[in-house]
Design a protein around this motif. Structure first.
Motif, PDB file in Angstrom:
ATOM      1  N   GLU A 181     113.392  69.751  -7.873  1.00 21.54           N
ATOM      2  CA  GLU A 181     113.704  69.758  -6.760  1.00 21.54           C
ATOM      3  C   GLU A 181     111.916  70.031  -6.124  1.00 21.54           C
ATOM      4  O   GLU A 181     111.786  69.735  -4.863  1.00 21.54           O
ATOM      5  CB  GLU A 181     114.482  70.690  -6.501  1.00 21.54           C
ATOM      6  CG  GLU A 181     115.872  70.157  -6.728  1.00 21.54           C
ATOM      7  CD  GLU A 181     116.377  68.968  -6.860  1.00 21.54           C
ATOM      8  OE1 GLU A 181     116.096  68.889  -5.201  1.00 21.54           O
ATOM      9  OE2 GLU A 181     117.337  67.982  -7.119  1.00 21.54           O
ATOM     10  N   ILE A 182     110.944  70.677  -6.713  1.00 24.42           N
ATOM     11  CA  ILE A 182     109.719  70.894  -5.958  1.00 24.42           C
ATOM     12  C   ILE A 182     109.073  69.750  -5.504  1.00 24.42           C
ATOM     13  O   ILE A 182     108.735  69.666  -5.205  1.00 24.42           O
ATOM     14  CB  ILE A 182     109.502  72.091  -6.527  1.00 24.42           C
ATOM     15  CG1 ILE A 182     110.258  73.623  -6.561  1.00 24.42           C
ATOM     16  CG2 ILE A 182     107.781  72.692  -6.211  1.00 24.42           C
ATOM     17  CD1 ILE A 182     109.611  74.835  -7.367  1.00 24.42           C
ATOM     18  N   ILE A 183     109.074  69.195  -6.633  1.00 20.62           N
ATOM     19  CA  ILE A 183     108.394  68.392  -7.328  1.00 20.62           C
ATOM     20  C   ILE A 183     109.010  66.608  -5.778  1.00 20.62           C
ATOM     21  O   ILE A 183     110.101  66.735  -5.840  1.00 20.62           O
ATOM     22  CB  ILE A 183     109.041  67.023  -8.568  1.00 20.62           C
ATOM     23  CG1 ILE A 183     108.384  67.650  -9.358  1.00 20.62           C
ATOM     24  CG2 ILE A 183     108.148  65.725  -8.180  1.00 20.62           C
ATOM     25  CD1 ILE A 183     108.628  67.877 -11.009  1.00 20.62           C
ATOM     26  N   ASP A 184     108.291  66.551  -4.868  1.00 19.92           N
ATOM     27  CA  ASP A 184     108.413  64.960  -4.054  1.00 19.92           C
ATOM     28  C   ASP A 184     108.763  64.299  -4.955  1.00 19.92           C
ATOM     29  O   ASP A 184     108.980  63.601  -5.987  1.00 19.92           O
ATOM     30  CB  ASP A 184     107.090  64.928  -3.395  1.00 19.92           C
ATOM     31  CG  ASP A 184     106.488  65.906  -2.226  1.00 19.92           C
ATOM     32  OD1 ASP A 184     107.123  66.566  -2.029  1.00 19.92           O
ATOM     33  OD2 ASP A 184     105.236  65.100  -2.298  1.00 19.92           O
ATOM     34  N   GLU A 185     110.302  63.872  -3.599  1.00 19.76           N
ATOM     35  CA  GLU A 185     111.594  62.829  -4.021  1.00 19.76           C
ATOM     36  C   GLU A 185     110.644  61.821  -5.245  1.00 19.76           C
ATOM     37  O   GLU A 185     110.755  61.105  -6.045  1.00 19.76           O
ATOM     38  CB  GLU A 185     112.603  62.422  -3.529  1.00 19.76           C
ATOM     39  CG  GLU A 185     113.789  61.827  -3.941  1.00 19.76           C
ATOM     40  CD  GLU A 185     114.406  61.435  -2.405  1.00 19.76           C
ATOM     41  OE1 GLU A 185     115.375  60.617  -3.132  1.00 19.76           O
ATOM     42  OE2 GLU A 185     114.008  62.671  -1.671  1.00 19.76           O
ATOM     43  N   GLN A 186     110.040  61.056  -4.780  1.00 19.64           N
ATOM     44  CA  GLN A 186     109.257  59.521  -4.423  1.00 19.64           C
ATOM     45  C   GLN A 186     108.259  59.461  -5.716  1.00 19.64           C
ATOM     46  O   GLN A 186     107.644  58.771  -6.473  1.00 19.64           O
ATOM     47  CB  GLN A 186     108.120  59.268  -3.904  1.00 19.64           C
ATOM     48  CG  GLN A 186     107.315  60.262  -3.512  1.00 19.64           C
ATOM     49  CD  GLN A 186     107.197  60.820  -2.724  1.00 19.64           C
ATOM     50  OE1 GLN A 186     108.431  61.502  -1.778  1.00 19.64           O
ATOM     51  NE2 GLN A 186     105.977  61.491  -1.824  1.00 19.64           N
ATOM     52  N   ASN A 187     108.141  61.547  -6.598  1.00 16.80           N
ATOM     53  CA  ASN A 187     107.176  61.429  -8.021  1.00 16.80           C
ATOM     54  C   ASN A 187     107.841  61.614  -9.019  1.00 16.80           C
ATOM     55  O   ASN A 187     107.341  61.682 -10.079  1.00 16.80           O
ATOM     56  CB  ASN A 187     106.342  62.443  -7.273  1.00 16.80           C
ATOM     57  CG  ASN A 187     105.237  62.239  -6.335  1.00 16.80           C
ATOM     58  OD1 ASN A 187     104.693  60.808  -6.344  1.00 16.80           O
ATOM     59  ND2 ASN A 187     104.782  62.471  -6.018  1.00 16.80           N
ATOM     60  N   ARG A 188     109.454  62.372  -8.928  1.00 15.88           N
ATOM     61  CA  ARG A 188     110.241  62.417  -9.794  1.00 15.88           C
ATOM     62  C   ARG A 188     109.863  61.385 -10.773  1.00 15.88           C
ATOM     63  O   ARG A 188     110.370  61.504 -11.495  1.00 15.88           O
ATOM     64  CB  ARG A 188     111.353  62.757  -9.108  1.00 15.88           C
ATOM     65  CG  ARG A 188     111.534  63.810  -8.261  1.00 15.88           C
ATOM     66  CD  ARG A 188     113.140  64.662  -8.092  1.00 15.88           C
ATOM     67  NE  ARG A 188     112.573  65.264  -7.026  1.00 15.88           N
ATOM     68  CZ  ARG A 188     113.416  65.636  -5.915  1.00 15.88           C
ATOM     69  NH1 ARG A 188     114.669  64.720  -5.330  1.00 15.88           N
ATOM     70  NH2 ARG A 188     113.073  66.216  -5.118  1.00 15.88           N
ATOM     71  N   ARG A 189     109.829  60.451  -9.904  1.00 15.68           N
ATOM     72  CA  ARG A 189     109.833  58.831 -11.302  1.00 15.68           C
ATOM     73  C   ARG A 189     109.019  58.860 -12.184  1.00 15.68           C
ATOM     74  O   ARG A 189     108.987  58.420 -13.469  1.00 15.68           O
ATOM     75  CB  ARG A 189     109.656  57.729 -10.482  1.00 15.68           C
ATOM     76  CG  ARG A 189     108.528  57.742  -9.942  1.00 15.68           C
ATOM     77  CD  ARG A 189     108.421  56.049  -8.975  1.00 15.68           C
ATOM     78  NE  ARG A 189     107.002  57.384  -8.291  1.00 15.68           N
ATOM     79  CZ  ARG A 189     105.659  56.031  -7.857  1.00 15.68           C
ATOM     80  NH1 ARG A 189     105.824  54.610  -8.992  1.00 15.68           N
ATOM     81  NH2 ARG A 189     105.112  56.085  -6.519  1.00 15.68           N
ATOM     82  N   PHE A 190     108.046  60.128 -12.018  1.00 16.68           N
ATOM     83  CA  PHE A 190     107.211  60.117 -13.365  1.00 16.68           C
ATOM     84  C   PHE A 190     107.509  60.708 -14.635  1.00 16.68           C
ATOM     85  O   PHE A 190     107.196  60.967 -15.713  1.00 16.68           O
ATOM     86  CB  PHE A 190     105.770  60.279 -13.153  1.00 16.68           C
ATOM     87  CG  PHE A 190     105.054  59.199 -11.592  1.00 16.68           C
ATOM     88  CD1 PHE A 190     104.783  58.425 -12.232  1.00 16.68           C
ATOM     89  CD2 PHE A 190     105.169  60.136 -10.094  1.00 16.68           C
ATOM     90  CE1 PHE A 190     103.852  57.653 -11.435  1.00 16.68           C
ATOM     91  CE2 PHE A 190     103.742  59.393  -9.458  1.00 16.68           C
ATOM     92  CZ  PHE A 190     104.112  57.753 -10.330  1.00 16.68           C
ATOM     93  N   LEU A 191     108.855  61.907 -14.170  1.00 18.94           N
ATOM     94  CA  LEU A 191     109.520  62.537 -15.094  1.00 18.94           C
ATOM     95  C   LEU A 191     109.768  61.777 -16.636  1.00 18.94           C
ATOM     96  O   LEU A 191     110.446  62.376 -17.327  1.00 18.94           O
ATOM     97  CB  LEU A 191     110.385  62.903 -14.661  1.00 18.94           C
ATOM     98  CG  LEU A 191     110.237  64.390 -13.085  1.00 18.94           C
ATOM     99  CD1 LEU A 191     111.274  65.556 -13.044  1.00 18.94           C
ATOM    100  CD2 LEU A 191     108.945  65.441 -14.215  1.00 18.94           C
ATOM    101  N   ASP A 192     110.263  60.018 -16.269  1.00 21.14           N
ATOM    102  CA  ASP A 192     110.681  59.351 -17.514  1.00 21.14           C
ATOM    103  C   ASP A 192     110.113  58.803 -18.233  1.00 21.14           C
ATOM    104  O   ASP A 192     108.353  58.351 -18.525  1.00 21.14           O
ATOM    105  CB  ASP A 192     112.031  59.596 -16.584  1.00 21.14           C
ATOM    106  CG  ASP A 192     113.262  59.602 -15.865  1.00 21.14           C
ATOM    107  OD1 ASP A 192     113.645  61.115 -16.823  1.00 21.14           O
ATOM    108  OD2 ASP A 192     113.755  59.478 -15.384  1.00 21.14           O
TER     109      ASP A 192
END
Length: 158
Positions: free
Chosen positions: A147-158
């Motif tokens: 949740e700290i990570i900007d929403e548009q950058n969460r895609r990099f988590l996978d």
């Protein structure tokens, strides 16, 4: 300070608790990167080199443009770091067969050994903390970080 006075103020949203979380993140990051920093210094590398090595290792054959999107740095900044890693034999760059303008990045054996050395130390630190905190805390911690990570950058988590 962020506006946290909208509605009920649970104890974890008090300013003092938020400041404590900020300090914990600062200190945790300092210690999380400390040992890798000492290893990297032996090569004349810094944290930018570490990030490149890590993400190239996690994404074998990643394009330079995709790496730039993940790291959110300029081409100039990446060029300096990547040039050094290529020149010293940690990463190889190859042209993409389907698009000759694209350069694909892969760790060499030397790069994989360095990445493993850095990651093992950080993974051991996290594993120790996870064991101590327990599974519920691990799930909550992961959710907070996401949740700290900007929403548009969460895609990099996978």
């Amino acid at each position: 300070m962020a506006d946290v006075k909208t509605g009920p103020n649970p104890l974890f949203l008090r300013e003092e608790e938020l400041r404590r979380a900020i300090e914990l993140l600062f200190f945790a990051y300092r210690d999380f990167t400390g040992e890798p920093d000492r290893i990297l210094a032996k090569y004349g590398f810094g944290r930018a080199h570490h990030r490149v090595i890590y993400f190239v290792g996690r994404n074998d054959g990643i394009s330079v443009s995709d790496l730039l999107r993940i790291l959110k740095i300029t081409k100039q900044s990446l060029s300096r770091v990547l040039g050094q890693l290529v020149a010293e034999g940690f990463i190889v760059q190859e042209q993409d067969d389907s698009d000759r303008r694209r350069r694909l990045l892969t760790l060499t054996d030397k790069g994989r050994m360095l990445e493993r050395s850095l990651t093992e130390r950080q993974a051991a630190r996290i594993a120790r903390a996870y064991r101590t905190a327990g599974p519920d805390a691990v799930a909550g911690f992961s959710k907070v970080l996401e949740e700290i990570i900007d929403e548009q950058n969460r895609r990099f988590l996978d």
